[in-house]
Design a protein around this motif. Structure first.
Motif, PDB file in Angstrom:
ATOM      1  N   VAL A 129     -11.408   5.252   5.246  1.00 35.12           N
ATOM      2  CA  VAL A 129     -11.179   3.814   5.391  1.00 35.12           C
ATOM      3  C   VAL A 129     -10.203   3.569   6.537  1.00 35.12           C
ATOM      4  O   VAL A 129      -9.158   4.224   6.617  1.00 35.12           O
ATOM      5  N   LEU A 130     -10.553   2.624   7.407  1.00 33.33           N
ATOM      6  CA  LEU A 130      -9.596   2.070   8.351  1.00 33.33           C
ATOM      7  C   LEU A 130      -9.028   0.817   7.706  1.00 33.33           C
ATOM      8  O   LEU A 130      -9.754  -0.150   7.468  1.00 33.33           O
ATOM      9  N   LYS A 131      -7.758   0.844   7.366  1.00 35.21           N
ATOM     10  CA  LYS A 131      -7.060  -0.322   6.802  1.00 35.21           C
ATOM     11  C   LYS A 131      -6.149  -0.854   7.895  1.00 35.21           C
ATOM     12  O   LYS A 131      -5.236  -0.164   8.342  1.00 35.21           O
ATOM     13  N   ALA A 132      -6.420  -2.071   8.354  1.00 36.18           N
ATOM     14  CA  ALA A 132      -5.713  -2.589   9.532  1.00 36.18           C
ATOM     15  C   ALA A 132      -5.140  -3.978   9.289  1.00 36.18           C
ATOM     16  O   ALA A 132      -5.614  -4.736   8.437  1.00 36.18           O
ATOM     17  N   ASP A 133      -4.134  -4.284  10.076  1.00 40.70           N
ATOM     18  CA  ASP A 133      -3.400  -5.546   9.974  1.00 40.70           C
ATOM     19  C   ASP A 133      -3.135  -6.017  11.407  1.00 40.70           C
ATOM     20  O   ASP A 133      -2.772  -5.218  12.269  1.00 40.70           O
ATOM     21  N   ILE A 134      -3.315  -7.301  11.663  1.00 46.19           N
ATOM     22  CA  ILE A 134      -3.073  -7.834  13.001  1.00 46.19           C
ATOM     23  C   ILE A 134      -1.596  -8.211  13.139  1.00 46.19           C
ATOM     24  O   ILE A 134      -1.036  -8.892  12.282  1.00 46.19           O
ATOM     25  N   LYS A 135      -0.980  -7.764  14.202  1.00 46.03           N
ATOM     26  CA  LYS A 135       0.464  -7.913  14.395  1.00 46.03           C
ATOM     27  C   LYS A 135       0.858  -9.384  14.598  1.00 46.03           C
ATOM     28  O   LYS A 135       0.355 -10.049  15.502  1.00 46.03           O
TER      29      LYS A 135
END
Length: 354
Positions: A129-135
């Motif tokens: 899984v790629l778990k990402a958050d936008i800065k």
């Protein structure tokens, strides 16, 4: 039509929902007819100007700056969204789950589970899984880009003028950037802005197992090299097209078996747990609304709706014992209360039994 009496009255009804005992609502309703008429005149003549935002700091546990609009301005936000939301809703991808009717965290978690079973062949194959958050997402939304995206579908310049006024009411360190956390319009504009990312991921990267909730998103793949490539291309797309970037410290690759932290849960192959942070936030929020109830700031309906929503959400995890511990003491406080929902269900059941 934005300025119609019906639209403005509907907007007022939406804005006051669960807030009927708040002083700002009571004050507005003391001269309701004139206040709604005044808003209608200002919107028709394009003389409407929002009042300054009320800003406060929220720590839960990370520090966030929340900006709250005056009640009359919230009525305008609902009036605007009543008109433009149906235009964009049909464009959004299925797997965008925040701030949309019929979506929400529960549906997003269900979708994650479906993807998980599908890609692992019922938990028999390895997946990543790629778990990402936008800065600093809300701080960095570019007004000029957002308005251009809105103008693709909105040709009425009165609406565009109103949108610009609402956006410019939020002052930040950077000119023409940022949206206030807490505004209905910010939530809706957030989906329009990141619809560009959704389209890129689904149609350019052709990532089938992708879910976005506001500025958090996950992609599930069987090959970690594919995810690494996705990460690089997504970051390039965000920088070039939306002037955003993925948060380097909050974005990572994980094996599904490690437990994926998503929407307040830690999701494992065979079970799900609430995060400790989520439980702390619930307890803090429950304490606050109980205090508001004691001070006659809200009615029992607001408490009932909050608890009902959280129980429905918490059932996504293994929380039977936790729920019993949390809610048993409330029976002594609210045992004799009945909400509007409960009363209506009772009436409906009584009619069916006749």
């Amino acid at each position: 039509m934005l300025c119609s009496k019906d639209n403005i009255y509907l907007a007022y009804k939406k804005a006051r929902k669960h807030k009927t005992l708040k002083s700002c609502v009571i004050e507005f309703e003391n001269n309701l007819k004139e206040n709604l008429s005044q808003l209608q005149r200002e919107l028709e003549s394009e003389s409407y100007m929002p009042r300054p935002l009320e800003t406060f700091i929220l720590r839960d546990p990370k520090t966030r700056v929340i900006s709250k609009s005056n009640f009359r301005d919230r009525v305008v936000h609902h009036a605007l969204c009543n008109i433009i939301e149906p235009i964009f809703e049909k464009l959004f991808i299925y797997d965008s789950f925040a701030n949309r009717l019929g979506k929400g965290t529960q549906k997003a978690i269900e979708r994650f589970e479906n993807f998980k079973r599908e890609i692992t062949k019922n938990n028999t194959k390895r997946a990543y899984v790629l778990k990402a958050d936008i800065k600093h997402y809300f701080e960095n939304v570019d007004h000029n880009i957002l308005v251009k995206l809105l103008e693709r579908k909105i040709k009425d310049q009165k609406l565009i003028h109103l949108i610009k006024i609402i956006l410019n009411n939020h002052q930040t360190r950077h000119l023409d950037k940022g949206m206030p956390l807490g505004n209905l319009t910010s939530q809706f504009f957030a989906n329009i802005y990141l619809h560009e990312l959704d389209w890129f991921v689904k149609h350019q990267l052709k990532a089938r197992h992708y879910i976005r909730y506001v500025d958090d998103f996950v992609i599930i793949e069987t090959n970690i090299k594919t995810l690494e490539d996705h990460m690089l291309r997504i970051n390039a797309f965000l920088r070039e097209n939306l002037l955003l970037e993925i948060h380097p410290e909050k974005s990572k690759f994980q094996l599904l078996t490690q437990g994926i932290r998503f929407l307040g849960l830690r999701i494992y192959l065979h079970h799900r747990l609430l995060t400790k942070m989520n439980i702390r936030k619930f307890k803090k929020r429950l304490t606050k609304i109980c205090e508001q109830y004691e001070n006659n700031e809200i009615g029992y309906d607001a408490i009932y709706d909050f608890i009902e929503g959280w129980v429905a959400y918490s059932k996504n995890a293994n929380t039977y014992n936790l729920r019993n511990r949390l809610f048993h003491p409330l029976e002594y406080t609210f045992g004799n209360e009945i909400s509007t929902k409960e009363y209506n269900r009772y009436l409906k059941g009584s009619r069916h039994s006749l």
